[in-house]
Scaffold this active site. Structure first.
Site, PDB file in Angstrom:
ATOM      1  N   HIS A  99       0.726   5.454 -12.462  1.00  0.00           N
ATOM      2  CA  HIS A  99       2.473   5.446 -12.259  1.00  0.00           C
ATOM      3  C   HIS A  99       3.225   4.353 -12.816  1.00  0.00           C
ATOM      4  O   HIS A  99       4.230   4.313 -12.985  1.00  0.00           O
ATOM      5  CB  HIS A  99       2.634   5.983 -11.046  1.00  0.00           C
ATOM      6  N   ASP A 159      -4.630   7.940 -10.433  1.00  0.00           N
ATOM      7  CA  ASP A 159      -3.431   7.105 -10.580  1.00  0.00           C
ATOM      8  C   ASP A 159      -4.034   5.835 -11.089  1.00  0.00           C
ATOM      9  O   ASP A 159      -3.832   4.650 -10.559  1.00  0.00           O
ATOM     10  CB  ASP A 159      -2.905   6.926  -9.110  1.00  0.00           C
ATOM     11  N   SER A 203       2.114  -2.290  -6.807  1.00  0.00           N
ATOM     12  CA  SER A 203       1.242  -1.192  -7.522  1.00  0.00           C
ATOM     13  C   SER A 203       0.455  -1.554  -8.589  1.00  0.00           C
ATOM     14  O   SER A 203       1.174  -2.023  -9.659  1.00  0.00           O
ATOM     15  CB  SER A 203       2.277   0.106  -7.876  1.00  0.00           C
TER      16      SER A 203
END
Length: 513
Positions: free
Chosen positions: A78, A109, A187
């Site tokens: 992402h 992911d 992230s």
């Protein structure tokens, strides 16, 4: 007394010297590790599924990553999804380098980046994979959260490991939970234990009342993706090809032919196009998967005193592998094997959210037609669960079949003389074209394009109709496109995609350039 103290002082001095050397060694190793933590800058321009020929405004995003073997950077999918321009920056450096995506698994992911300028990897040490720590062990999360440019290091305790829904692509895979928040920018950063990667920071818990809870992708998922990436062709996590439900009801358990000391998961559906259809049938009970006993709540003990969904055992395999399964059929226990297949684009009539791909659309007589998918539904914003049309949401719970693989929507009408009377029609799910049932979007577009009747008669499941004059639609097509500044009457490659499907090529692999 003096002679006795001298050896003691010497030993103390040596101990202090060794301690100092160890501290310096640890400090050097820590600095080397930090040089391998990368900041990622992404310019992302996602398609506008309300206007599928256009893009939304570009956004500037940032994330984190880590250098691993093979001159690769491991990060979240992402972080780079729909990215049109990606740059990376090492800890302590001002220079940014152009990066490109080498491999991506949106389901997990995870993504692998590389940098063509080999100087980027100078003074970086590839981090290696480690084993998942035990519960209550401390781990360290490295990354570049928003609010600053410098590297942030936070510590947390591993509190839970079980299957979770990944927010990015709504996949259901193993995830680790730590009592440290995963903030925007964090992230993709590595979760470190004993100098090794034991996870990739992924998402935070947004539930009401949850504080400082973060999730990371564990080693089992990372290693699966790394092996999948070896040939550069994504096959993803294989599917079992069957739907099960818990077997906790004593009555249902008895009806399934199980004894009091047997447990398992009840098979309620087997997809006819899955290899499992040659082995399983509705009413079977999964007793074991890959040697793991399946409990009545569909969990297995994957590590001592730790349980998770039995799909954990399936997820350790790859497409084409043979999975050993023990089942009970009418009380008879059988040991069988299932050849695992690649998970199809979707088992639901509403296909899951896709990234890095052009939306498909088709315009006829000023009516904009699109396939129904989660990209469109999520265009209603964060509250799409309550704002999207109820018909769209209901369709998410319907299984696809070979005869009906996806739904087609008349998204909106671009007002023109040919479509007079329908100007306020929108979000209309259609079932047939001139009496022929719609199988999927490609077949629908072909039906429209090859029509030789005077009219095109579109109908929904309730019998409501939209009738368009075919000659008028053709005559006004160019003017409609010009008026609404639409470059093409259909998405690029739509009809070549149909030819690809007939040749056995996945129609969804139409990537953004």
């Amino acid at each position: 007394m003096k002679h006795l103290l001298t050896p003691c002082l010497i030993k103390l001095g040596l101990l202090l010297l060794c301690t100092t050397q160890l501290v310096h060694a640890d400090s050097r190793e820590h600095e080397e590790l930090k040089r391998s933590i990368i900041k990622i800058y992404t310019t992302a321009a996602a398609p506008d599924f309300f206007n599928p020929w256009a893009l939304l405004n570009a956004k500037q995003l940032s994330g984190s990553g880590a250098v691993i073997e093979g001159r690769q950077i491991l990060t979240n999918a992402h972080v780079i999804a729909n990215g049109s321009f990606i740059q990376v920056q090492r800890h302590g450096d001002a220079q940014k380098f152009r990066a490109r995506v080498k491999f991506v698994s949106h389901d997990a992911d995870l993504a692998l980046l590389t940098v063509d300028d080999e100087n980027f990897f100078d003074d970086t040490r590839p981090l290696t994979m480690g084993k998942l720590p035990d519960l209550q062990e401390e781990v360290t999360v490295y990354g570049y959260p928003m609010g600053g440019k410098s590297l942030s290091i936070t510590r947390g305790v591993l509190s839970r490991v079980e299957h979770q829904y990944y927010a990015h692509a709504e996949s259901y895979l193993m995830a680790g939970q730590i009592d440290a928040a995963i903030n925007p920018g964090n992230s993709g950063g590595p979760v470190i234990s004993d100098g090794r990667i034991v996870g990739v920071a992924m998402q935070s818990n947004q539930s009401q009342g949850a504080e400082n809870l973060g999730y990371f992708v564990p080693p089992s998922v990372i290693e699966h993706v790394l092996k999948d990436a070896e040939d550069g062709v994504e096959q993803g996590f294989p599917e079992l090809g069957a739907v099960t439900q818990s077997l906790e009801s004593p009555s249902m358990k008895k009806a399934a032919g199980l004894s009091a000391d047997q447990e398992g998961a009840l098979v309620v559906r087997v997809f006819e196009d899955a290899p499992a259809s040659d082995v399983l049938q509705p009413g079977d009970v999964l007793l074991q998967v890959d040697g793991f006993d399946v409990a009545a709540d569909r969990t297995i003990e994957w590590r001592e005193n730790q349980r998770t969904n039995y799909h954990y055992a399936v997820d350790q395999y790859h497409v084409g592998d043979r999975l050993p399964v023990r089942i009970a059929r009418n009380g008879e226990v059988r040991d069988v094997e299932i050849t695992l297949a690649q998970t199809p684009t979707s088992r639901s009539l509403v296909q899951g959210e896709k990234f890095d791909q052009h939306p498909r659309y088709y315009i006829y007589g000023g009516v904009v037609f699109v396939p129904l998918n989660m990209n469109l539904i999520k265009r209603w914003g964060g509250n799409w669960h309550s704002k999207a049309p109820i018909e769209y949401l209901y369709a998410r719970n319907q299984w696809s079949s070979p005869e009906k693989q996806e739904l087609v929507v008349a998204l909106k009408v671009l007002p023109a003389p040919v479509n007079l009377g329908y100007h306020d029609w929108k979000n209309w799910i259609i079932e047939s074209v001139n009496g022929e049932k719609i199988r999927d979007f490609g077949q629908f577009a072909q039906l429209m394009e090859s029509n030789e009747d005077n009219y095109v008669d579109l109908r929904d499941g309730a019998g409501y109709r939209m009738v368009l004059d075919a000659d008028a639609a053709m005559e006004q097509q160019s003017a409609i496109l010009q008026t609404y500044q639409i470059p093409q009457p259909h998405s690029q490659g739509l009809f070549s995609t149909l030819a690809n499907r007939e040749a056995g090529v996945d129609p969804e692999q139409q990537h953004l350039q």
